[in-house]
Design a protein around this motif. Sequence first.
Motif, mmCIF file in Angstrom:
data_model
loop_
_atom_site.group_PDB
_atom_site.id
_atom_site.type_symbol
_atom_site.label_atom_id
_atom_site.label_comp_id
_atom_site.label_asym_id
_atom_site.label_seq_id
_atom_site.Cartn_x
_atom_site.Cartn_y
_atom_site.Cartn_z
ATOM 1 N N PRO A 134 17.904 -0.704 -14.752
ATOM 2 C CA PRO A 134 17.896 -1.396 -13.457
ATOM 3 C C PRO A 134 19.224 -2.105 -13.198
ATOM 4 C CG PRO A 134 15.880 -1.850 -14.675
ATOM 5 C CD PRO A 134 16.811 -1.156 -15.625
ATOM 6 N N PHE A 135 19.657 -2.052 -11.959
ATOM 7 C CA PHE A 135 20.840 -2.780 -11.498
ATOM 8 C C PHE A 135 20.328 -3.876 -10.579
ATOM 9 C CE2 PHE A 135 24.569 -3.111 -8.522
ATOM 10 C CZ PHE A 135 25.444 -3.660 -9.443
ATOM 11 N N VAL A 136 20.375 -5.102 -11.043
ATOM 12 C CA VAL A 136 19.680 -6.228 -10.427
ATOM 13 C C VAL A 136 20.625 -6.971 -9.491
ATOM 14 C CG1 VAL A 136 18.355 -8.324 -10.906
ATOM 15 C CG2 VAL A 136 18.337 -6.426 -12.563
ATOM 16 N N ALA A 137 20.139 -7.320 -8.298
ATOM 17 C CA ALA A 137 20.978 -8.038 -7.330
ATOM 18 C C ALA A 137 20.181 -9.154 -6.681
ATOM 19 C CB ALA A 137 21.529 -7.087 -6.268
ATOM 20 N N ARG A 138 20.878 -10.242 -6.371
ATOM 21 C CA ARG A 138 20.256 -11.416 -5.750
ATOM 22 C C ARG A 138 20.890 -11.639 -4.383
ATOM 23 N NH1 ARG A 138 19.602 -17.188 -8.998
ATOM 24 N NH2 ARG A 138 17.945 -18.083 -7.678
ATOM 25 N N PHE A 139 20.040 -11.738 -3.349
ATOM 26 C CA PHE A 139 20.508 -11.876 -1.975
ATOM 27 C C PHE A 139 19.878 -13.108 -1.316
ATOM 28 C CE2 PHE A 139 21.116 -7.365 -2.753
ATOM 29 C CZ PHE A 139 22.296 -7.071 -2.082
ATOM 30 N N THR A 140 20.605 -13.679 -0.363
ATOM 31 C CA THR A 140 20.038 -14.746 0.450
ATOM 32 C C THR A 140 19.032 -14.156 1.435
ATOM 33 O OG1 THR A 140 21.779 -14.575 2.139
ATOM 34 C CG2 THR A 140 22.156 -16.120 0.303
ATOM 35 N N VAL A 141 18.101 -15.002 1.872
ATOM 36 C CA VAL A 141 17.107 -14.642 2.879
ATOM 37 C C VAL A 141 17.129 -15.726 3.964
ATOM 38 C CG1 VAL A 141 14.662 -14.218 3.339
ATOM 39 C CG2 VAL A 141 15.666 -13.483 1.169
ATOM 40 N N PRO A 142 17.171 -15.341 5.245
ATOM 41 C CA PRO A 142 17.203 -16.340 6.321
ATOM 42 C C PRO A 142 15.818 -16.931 6.581
ATOM 43 C CG PRO A 142 17.234 -14.150 7.264
ATOM 44 C CD PRO A 142 17.294 -13.967 5.777
ATOM 45 N N SER A 143 15.368 -17.772 5.666
ATOM 46 C CA SER A 143 14.014 -18.319 5.746
ATOM 47 C C SER A 143 14.006 -19.773 5.293
ATOM 48 C CB SER A 143 13.077 -17.491 4.856
ATOM 49 O OG SER A 143 11.833 -18.126 4.685
ATOM 50 N N LYS A 144 13.161 -20.566 5.915
ATOM 51 C CA LYS A 144 12.966 -21.943 5.461
ATOM 52 C C LYS A 144 12.273 -21.983 4.110
ATOM 53 C CE LYS A 144 12.439 -24.314 9.948
ATOM 54 N NZ LYS A 144 11.476 -25.063 10.796
ATOM 55 N N GLU A 280 8.489 -6.191 5.266
ATOM 56 C CA GLU A 280 9.132 -7.189 6.127
ATOM 57 C C GLU A 280 8.761 -8.590 5.657
ATOM 58 O OE1 GLU A 280 7.952 -6.329 10.125
ATOM 59 O OE2 GLU A 280 9.513 -4.826 10.394
ATOM 60 N N LEU A 281 9.774 -9.480 5.685
ATOM 61 C CA LEU A 281 9.579 -10.878 5.331
ATOM 62 C C LEU A 281 9.663 -11.723 6.593
ATOM 63 C CD1 LEU A 281 11.866 -11.152 2.161
ATOM 64 C CD2 LEU A 281 9.511 -10.310 2.321
ATOM 65 N N ASN A 282 8.771 -12.692 6.698
ATOM 66 C CA ASN A 282 8.825 -13.651 7.786
ATOM 67 C C ASN A 282 10.041 -14.552 7.608
ATOM 68 O OD1 ASN A 282 7.169 -13.973 10.078
ATOM 69 N ND2 ASN A 282 5.373 -14.227 8.756
ATOM 70 N N THR A 283 10.759 -14.775 8.667
ATOM 71 C CA THR A 283 11.907 -15.675 8.614
ATOM 72 C C THR A 283 11.756 -16.731 9.693
ATOM 73 O OG1 THR A 283 13.214 -14.349 10.152
ATOM 74 C CG2 THR A 283 13.398 -13.801 7.821
#
Length: 308
Positions: A134-144, A280-283
């Motif tokens: 696995p190639f693991v990545a961490r991203f920001t999410v525009p969510s409170k 889909e994620l709620n933002t």
Amino acid sequence: MSPHNLLPLFLLALLWVTGAPFRICAFNTQHFAQGKADKADVMDIFVKILSRCDISVLQEVMDAKGKAVPALLAVLNSFDSSGHYKYLASPLLGRSNYQERYVFIYRSLRTQLLDSYTYEDNHPDRPDIFTREPFVARFTVPSKVLSDVVLIPQHTMPSKAETEIDALYDVFLNVRDRWNTEDMIFLGDFNADCGFVAKKRWGQIRLRQQPDFHWLIGDKADSTVRENTRCAYDRIVVHGDRCLGVVIPGSARPFDFPKEYGLSEAEALKVSDHYPVEVELNTACHRFQPAGVILLALAMLSGSGYGI
């Protein structure tokens, strides 16, 4: 900047401010390399698929010379001028001469890459489990609620699907210790159906049995393009209360791109023999109040030299 060029940026800002859903996709691109990048009709479908997603995690990218993915990105940014897409590619992973890359393509106006690493497949009890680590990545999410999420793609070797899916639990422990986070999404072509994972074996697979892992693509789904197959190969698995809490119910599904774009089976197979899977994620607005939309529009138009 002309009004024509300004409008996509304003619309994207409007969507971001008002909390448009954040879509994450995974797509086995079936031997994506220069041969596909050179075909305009194939690239047209690829960019239509990828432009729907804020982050796309591609598997089976066999771009040994590193030219096909930049070509795809150039066409994608030309197709969707509001996107400002960037990409992150893993090293070539695999054994012998059969090697692939994992590639993250992401819309940089909605998310930022925070960190990444290739999982070291050296567990003392189970060394060298993964054919493609696995190639693991961490991203920001525009969510409170959820500020960032870790994405863990996996394309299993079909003959080792049970073992590799189970070993993703060790990857979970590794990520948790490394970044002190519980919010993760495992996604990709797990080969998790149609003879590669026996039904009686699911009870012994930790990623399936541990109660905090939520399999959003069910066993009865079909993620294959061919009309004579029905297999839930491609999956999305979520861990973490905050991450699960922002998942829009019912949004996790395979995306039937042949039906969406009016393609015959033969035409679709030129793109891939897999459907993408998505969630889909709620933002929500976390920097601007609603009045910020108007202020942002004024600022953008003022900067362009056009009055209102």
